[in-house]
Design an enzyme around this catalytic site. Structure first.
Site, short mmCIF file in Angstrom:
data_model
loop_
_atom_site.label_atom_id
_atom_site.label_comp_id
_atom_site.label_asym_id
_atom_site.label_seq_id
_atom_site.Cartn_x
_atom_site.Cartn_y
_atom_site.Cartn_z
N GLU A 31 4.93 -10.49 15.67
CA GLU A 31 4.41 -11.05 16.91
C GLU A 31 4.87 -12.51 17.06
OE1 GLU A 31 0.27 -10.33 17.13
OE2 GLU A 31 0.09 -11.18 19.15
N ARG A 44 0.82 -1.22 0.00
CA ARG A 44 0.00 0.00 0.00
C ARG A 44 0.85 1.27 0.00
NH1 ARG A 44 -3.12 -1.95 4.69
NH2 ARG A 44 -2.11 -3.92 4.27
P1 AMP Z 1 4.19 -2.41 11.41
O1 AMP Z 1 5.47 -2.95 10.81
O2 AMP Z 1 3.77 -3.15 12.63
O3 AMP Z 1 4.28 -0.91 11.62
O4 AMP Z 1 3.03 -2.69 10.37
C1 AMP Z 1 2.81 -1.85 9.32
C2 AMP Z 1 2.29 -2.58 8.11
O5 AMP Z 1 1.23 -3.47 8.44
C3 AMP Z 1 1.74 -1.58 7.12
O6 AMP Z 1 2.21 -1.93 5.83
C4 AMP Z 1 0.24 -1.70 7.24
O7 AMP Z 1 -0.34 -1.62 5.97
C5 AMP Z 1 -0.01 -3.05 7.89
N1 AMP Z 1 -0.98 -2.97 9.02
C6 AMP Z 1 -0.69 -3.23 10.33
N2 AMP Z 1 -1.77 -3.10 11.10
C7 AMP Z 1 -2.80 -2.72 10.30
C8 AMP Z 1 -4.18 -2.39 10.51
N3 AMP Z 1 -4.75 -2.43 11.73
N4 AMP Z 1 -4.92 -2.02 9.44
C9 AMP Z 1 -4.35 -1.98 8.21
N5 AMP Z 1 -3.06 -2.27 7.95
C10 AMP Z 1 -2.28 -2.65 8.97
#
Ligand code: AMP
Length: 176
Positions: free
Chosen positions: A101, A64
């Site tokens: 996780e 995205r």
């Molecule tokens: P992080 O590495 O934990 O910051 O996760 C970020 C990535 O996970 C991004 O590319 C987001 O598109 C996706 N992501 C994580 N949580 C969500 C959520 N609640 N809704 C949509 N996309 C999420």
């Protein structure tokens, strides 16, 4: 940033409970992308957040981050560089791993994607734990380049992902 523009953008984010698995509240940006005013506003707010900071490239995180990153690159008049999941990029790559996780994941960049000394903006739709963005910063550093700023449409503030990105500048439009 006017409250009205933020309310409008927020109205174009759809909440999907229990996707992709139970207990996750998925923030769906497809209604925002489908609305030209909302999509343009999101890019405009990132440009305003950069406040004229010069950058030589926009890095988009799969998948995205590609949508917002490509539009931002066009607006800034600089090239777009994809950061992808392992095994997707065809030429020689650098790789950075990050913890999930359960287990770990990785991201890759083409070794010749940036010039040493380049300053870049790293874009994704959403920051949760910040692991993906932090790993992407490692890739930028492996290329000899620097992160001028990170930009996200959505920040899940409770997870404190932006702490991982300190002391870099972080632009985020909507807090959830
Ligand atoms: P992080 O590495 O934990 O910051 O996760 C970020 C990535 O996970 C991004 O590319 C987001 O598109 C996706 N992501 C994580 N949580 C969500 C959520 N609640 N809704 C949509 N996309 C999420």
């Amino acid at each position: 940033m006017s409250e009205e523009r933020l309310r409008f953008l927020r109205s174009r984010i759809r909440d999907i409970p229990d996707f992709p698995k139970e207990g996750i509240l998925f923030r769906d940006i497809t209604p925002l992308l489908a609305d030209v005013e909302a999509f343009r506003t999101s890019i405009q707010l990132i440009v305003e957040g950069l406040a004229g900071e010069p950058v030589q490239a926009v890095i988009g995180i799969e998948s995205r981050g590609f949508m917002f990153g490509a539009a931002l690159a066009d607006k800034l008049g600089v090239g777009f560089v994809p950061v992808r999941k392992p095994g997707k990029l065809p030429s020689a790559t650098y790789r950075a791993e990050y913890d999930l996780e359960y287990g770990s994941d990785a991201v890759e960049i083409h070794r010749d994607a940036l010039n040493p000394g380049d300053r870049v903006v790293v874009v994704d739709d959403l920051i949760a734990t910040g692991g993906t963005a932090e790993a992407t910063a490692q890739l930028v550093h492996q290329c000899g380049a620097e992160v001028a700023a990170f930009a996200f449409v959505i920040n899940l503030v409770g997870l404190e992902g932006t702490k991982k990105l300190e002391p870099h500048k972080v632009i985020s439009i909507l807090d959830y």
